[in-house]
Motif scaffolding. Structure first.
Motif, PDB file in Angstrom:
ATOM      1  N   GLU A  70      76.006  80.007  42.429  1.00  0.00           N
ATOM      2  CA  GLU A  70      77.184  79.751  43.256  1.00  0.00           C
ATOM      3  C   GLU A  70      77.361  78.272  43.583  1.00  0.00           C
ATOM      4  OE1 GLU A  70      77.613  82.509  46.502  1.00  0.00           O
ATOM      5  OE2 GLU A  70      77.244  84.222  45.188  1.00  0.00           O
ATOM      6  N   ILE A  71      77.000  77.437  42.610  1.00  0.00           N
ATOM      7  CA  ILE A  71      77.236  75.993  42.701  1.00  0.00           C
ATOM      8  C   ILE A  71      78.461  75.715  41.838  1.00  0.00           C
ATOM      9  CG2 ILE A  71      76.335  73.697  42.172  1.00  0.00           C
ATOM     10  CD1 ILE A  71      73.477  75.032  42.399  1.00  0.00           C
ATOM     11  N   TYR A  72      79.528  75.252  42.462  1.00  0.00           N
ATOM     12  CA  TYR A  72      80.767  74.955  41.751  1.00  0.00           C
ATOM     13  C   TYR A  72      80.784  73.464  41.442  1.00  0.00           C
ATOM     14  CZ  TYR A  72      81.896  79.626  43.165  1.00  0.00           C
ATOM     15  OH  TYR A  72      81.854  80.991  43.335  1.00  0.00           O
ATOM     16  N   ALA A  73      80.832  73.137  40.158  1.00  0.00           N
ATOM     17  CA  ALA A  73      80.677  71.747  39.739  1.00  0.00           C
ATOM     18  C   ALA A  73      81.533  71.467  38.512  1.00  0.00           C
ATOM     19  CB  ALA A  73      79.207  71.467  39.435  1.00  0.00           C
ATOM     20  N   LEU A  74      81.711  70.184  38.233  1.00  0.00           N
ATOM     21  CA  LEU A  74      82.406  69.714  37.036  1.00  0.00           C
ATOM     22  C   LEU A  74      81.468  68.808  36.248  1.00  0.00           C
ATOM     23  CD1 LEU A  74      85.877  68.846  38.592  1.00  0.00           C
ATOM     24  CD2 LEU A  74      85.296  70.864  37.222  1.00  0.00           C
ATOM     25  N   THR A  75      81.612  68.823  34.946  1.00  0.00           N
ATOM     26  CA  THR A  75      80.792  67.990  34.070  1.00  0.00           C
ATOM     27  C   THR A  75      81.147  66.519  34.259  1.00  0.00           C
ATOM     28  OG1 THR A  75      80.886  69.770  32.431  1.00  0.00           O
ATOM     29  CG2 THR A  75      80.082  67.625  31.666  1.00  0.00           C
ATOM     30  N   VAL A  76      80.128  65.679  34.439  1.00  0.00           N
ATOM     31  CA  VAL A  76      80.352  64.237  34.512  1.00  0.00           C
ATOM     32  C   VAL A  76      79.645  63.493  33.374  1.00  0.00           C
ATOM     33  CG1 VAL A  76      80.858  64.169  36.978  1.00  0.00           C
ATOM     34  CG2 VAL A  76      78.505  63.869  36.218  1.00  0.00           C
ATOM     35  N   GLU A  95      70.238  78.427  25.786  1.00  0.00           N
ATOM     36  CA  GLU A  95      69.635  78.509  27.106  1.00  0.00           C
ATOM     37  C   GLU A  95      69.981  77.248  27.888  1.00  0.00           C
ATOM     38  OE1 GLU A  95      65.393  78.908  26.681  1.00  0.00           O
ATOM     39  OE2 GLU A  95      65.569  80.903  25.790  1.00  0.00           O
ATOM     40  N   GLY A  96      70.237  77.407  29.169  1.00  0.00           N
ATOM     41  CA  GLY A  96      70.489  76.268  30.043  1.00  0.00           C
ATOM     42  C   GLY A  96      69.851  76.492  31.392  1.00  0.00           C
ATOM     43  N   TYR A  97      69.333  75.426  31.985  1.00  0.00           N
ATOM     44  CA  TYR A  97      68.688  75.566  33.286  1.00  0.00           C
ATOM     45  C   TYR A  97      68.845  74.299  34.125  1.00  0.00           C
ATOM     46  CZ  TYR A  97      64.874  72.910  31.154  1.00  0.00           C
ATOM     47  OH  TYR A  97      64.143  71.933  30.518  1.00  0.00           O
ATOM     48  N   LEU A  98      68.737  74.496  35.428  1.00  0.00           N
ATOM     49  CA  LEU A  98      68.793  73.401  36.383  1.00  0.00           C
ATOM     50  C   LEU A  98      67.450  72.692  36.383  1.00  0.00           C
ATOM     51  CD1 LEU A  98      70.038  71.832  38.778  1.00  0.00           C
ATOM     52  CD2 LEU A  98      69.265  73.708  40.255  1.00  0.00           C
ATOM     53  N   GLU A  99      67.492  71.373  36.220  1.00  0.00           N
ATOM     54  CA  GLU A  99      66.261  70.591  36.222  1.00  0.00           C
ATOM     55  C   GLU A  99      66.040  69.868  37.550  1.00  0.00           C
ATOM     56  OE1 GLU A  99      65.916  67.147  33.496  1.00  0.00           O
ATOM     57  OE2 GLU A  99      64.073  68.140  32.857  1.00  0.00           O
ATOM     58  N   GLY A 103      71.428  65.276  45.845  1.00  0.00           N
ATOM     59  CA  GLY A 103      72.647  65.386  46.641  1.00  0.00           C
ATOM     60  C   GLY A 103      73.643  66.305  45.956  1.00  0.00           C
ATOM     61  N   ARG A 104      74.840  65.783  45.646  1.00  0.00           N
ATOM     62  CA  ARG A 104      75.887  66.580  44.976  1.00  0.00           C
ATOM     63  C   ARG A 104      75.757  66.570  43.458  1.00  0.00           C
ATOM     64  NH1 ARG A 104      81.194  64.180  46.356  1.00  0.00           N
ATOM     65  NH2 ARG A 104      81.957  65.861  45.058  1.00  0.00           N
ATOM     66  N   LEU A 105      74.786  65.801  42.924  1.00  0.00           N
ATOM     67  CA  LEU A 105      74.605  65.684  41.479  1.00  0.00           C
ATOM     68  C   LEU A 105      73.496  66.619  41.007  1.00  0.00           C
ATOM     69  CD1 LEU A 105      75.637  63.999  39.023  1.00  0.00           C
ATOM     70  CD2 LEU A 105      73.593  62.586  39.359  1.00  0.00           C
ATOM     71  N   PHE A 106      73.801  67.393  39.973  1.00  0.00           N
ATOM     72  CA  PHE A 106      72.848  68.334  39.408  1.00  0.00           C
ATOM     73  C   PHE A 106      72.567  67.940  37.958  1.00  0.00           C
ATOM     74  CE2 PHE A 106      74.893  70.418  42.870  1.00  0.00           C
ATOM     75  CZ  PHE A 106      73.909  71.193  43.457  1.00  0.00           C
ATOM     76  N   GLU A 107      71.300  67.843  37.604  1.00  0.00           N
ATOM     77  CA  GLU A 107      70.895  67.526  36.231  1.00  0.00           C
ATOM     78  C   GLU A 107      70.361  68.790  35.581  1.00  0.00           C
ATOM     79  OE1 GLU A 107      68.368  64.060  36.052  1.00  0.00           O
ATOM     80  OE2 GLU A 107      69.674  62.959  37.443  1.00  0.00           O
ATOM     81  N   THR A 108      70.808  69.021  34.359  1.00  0.00           N
ATOM     82  CA  THR A 108      70.463  70.242  33.642  1.00  0.00           C
ATOM     83  C   THR A 108      69.908  69.922  32.259  1.00  0.00           C
ATOM     84  OG1 THR A 108      72.663  70.420  32.694  1.00  0.00           O
ATOM     85  CG2 THR A 108      72.313  71.538  34.807  1.00  0.00           C
ATOM     86  N   LYS A 126      74.934  66.260  33.395  1.00  0.00           N
ATOM     87  CA  LYS A 126      75.045  65.946  34.814  1.00  0.00           C
ATOM     88  C   LYS A 126      76.351  66.552  35.308  1.00  0.00           C
ATOM     89  CE  LYS A 126      72.277  61.780  34.640  1.00  0.00           C
ATOM     90  NZ  LYS A 126      72.246  60.320  34.810  1.00  0.00           N
ATOM     91  N   TYR A 127      76.252  67.229  36.447  1.00  0.00           N
ATOM     92  CA  TYR A 127      77.382  67.948  37.015  1.00  0.00           C
ATOM     93  C   TYR A 127      77.504  67.589  38.483  1.00  0.00           C
ATOM     94  CZ  TYR A 127      76.836  70.444  32.680  1.00  0.00           C
ATOM     95  OH  TYR A 127      76.738  70.722  31.345  1.00  0.00           O
ATOM     96  N   LEU A 128      78.726  67.373  38.928  1.00  0.00           N
ATOM     97  CA  LEU A 128      78.981  67.002  40.305  1.00  0.00           C
ATOM     98  C   LEU A 128      79.552  68.201  41.055  1.00  0.00           C
ATOM     99  CD1 LEU A 128      78.863  64.588  42.258  1.00  0.00           C
ATOM    100  CD2 LEU A 128      81.260  64.159  41.673  1.00  0.00           C
ATOM    101  N   ARG A 129      78.857  68.617  42.130  1.00  0.00           N
ATOM    102  CA  ARG A 129      79.337  69.722  42.956  1.00  0.00           C
ATOM    103  C   ARG A 129      80.650  69.330  43.613  1.00  0.00           C
ATOM    104  NH1 ARG A 129      75.606  70.282  47.074  1.00  0.00           N
ATOM    105  NH2 ARG A 129      76.988  69.105  48.420  1.00  0.00           N
ATOM    106  N   VAL A 130      81.600  70.235  43.571  1.00  0.00           N
ATOM    107  CA  VAL A 130      82.898  69.983  44.187  1.00  0.00           C
ATOM    108  C   VAL A 130      83.006  70.762  45.490  1.00  0.00           C
ATOM    109  CG1 VAL A 130      84.064  69.444  42.013  1.00  0.00           C
ATOM    110  CG2 VAL A 130      84.021  71.802  42.836  1.00  0.00           C
ATOM    111  N   ASP A 131      83.799  70.223  46.407  1.00  0.00           N
ATOM    112  CA  ASP A 131      84.008  70.854  47.703  1.00  0.00           C
ATOM    113  C   ASP A 131      85.507  70.928  47.983  1.00  0.00           C
ATOM    114  OD1 ASP A 131      81.221  71.113  48.405  1.00  0.00           O
ATOM    115  OD2 ASP A 131      81.186  68.945  48.717  1.00  0.00           O
ATOM    116  N   GLY A 132      85.847  71.525  49.088  1.00  0.00           N
ATOM    117  CA  GLY A 132      87.227  71.554  49.546  1.00  0.00           C
ATOM    118  C   GLY A 132      88.183  72.253  48.600  1.00  0.00           C
TER     119      GLY A 132
END
Length: 144
Positions: A70-76, A95-99, A103-108, A126-132
């Motif tokens: 339930e992490i909503y993000a866009l590819t950066v 296969e893909g996994y969270l590494e 903060g708001r940046l997720f590396e996979t 790298k994916y940036l979590r979006v809000d709002g």
């Protein structure tokens, strides 16, 4: 395994996209996975699966690893390394996994293997979590 939410119009996972791959993604609790067959309609050179399709599937399996949490993000950023040519007709396992989270940046990380278990391509993203409003827009487009 739990099927991961999708958008019906998505080129990779959308069941209503007439030219798409219609791939189904599942979450094992650790990683997102999908299995596809390299189809001729997605050929790059004669008999060889298009690298852009492989890259798109890797991007999708990595972001699905976030979406399953339930992490909503866009590819950066997306980096793909191709080790071997994928032949038309080969069965592929992605296969893909969270590494790491910063903060708001997720590396996979992601990879694709053929039936023998050989890795034919790998990726990092790298994916940036979006809000709002953007988060709401993404959530509204998804189907369980």
């Amino acid at each position: 395994m739990k099927e991961i939410a999708k958008y019906s119009g998505c080129f990779i996972c959308g069941e209503k996209n007439s030219i798409g791959l219609k791939s189904r993604f599942y979450f094992t609790g650790e990683k997102a996975i999908t299995d596809v067959v390299a189809e001729k309609q997605y050929e790059g050179y004669l008999g060889i699966y298009h690298g852009g399709i492989t890259a798109a599937l890797l991007d999708e399996v990595m972001i699905k690893a976030l979406l399953a949490r339930e992490i909503y993000a866009l590819t950066v950023e997306l980096t793909v390394r191709f080790q071997k040519a994928i032949r038309i007709g080969q069965k592929l396992h992605f296969e893909g996994y969270l590494e790491l989270q910063k903060g708001r940046l997720f590396e996979t990380r992601g990879k694709v293997m053929v039936e023998s278990g050989d890795v034919v391509a790998s990726a990092s993203g790298k994916y940036l979590r979006v809000d709002g409003d953007m988060r709401m827009e993404l959530m509204e487009s998804l189907e369980p």
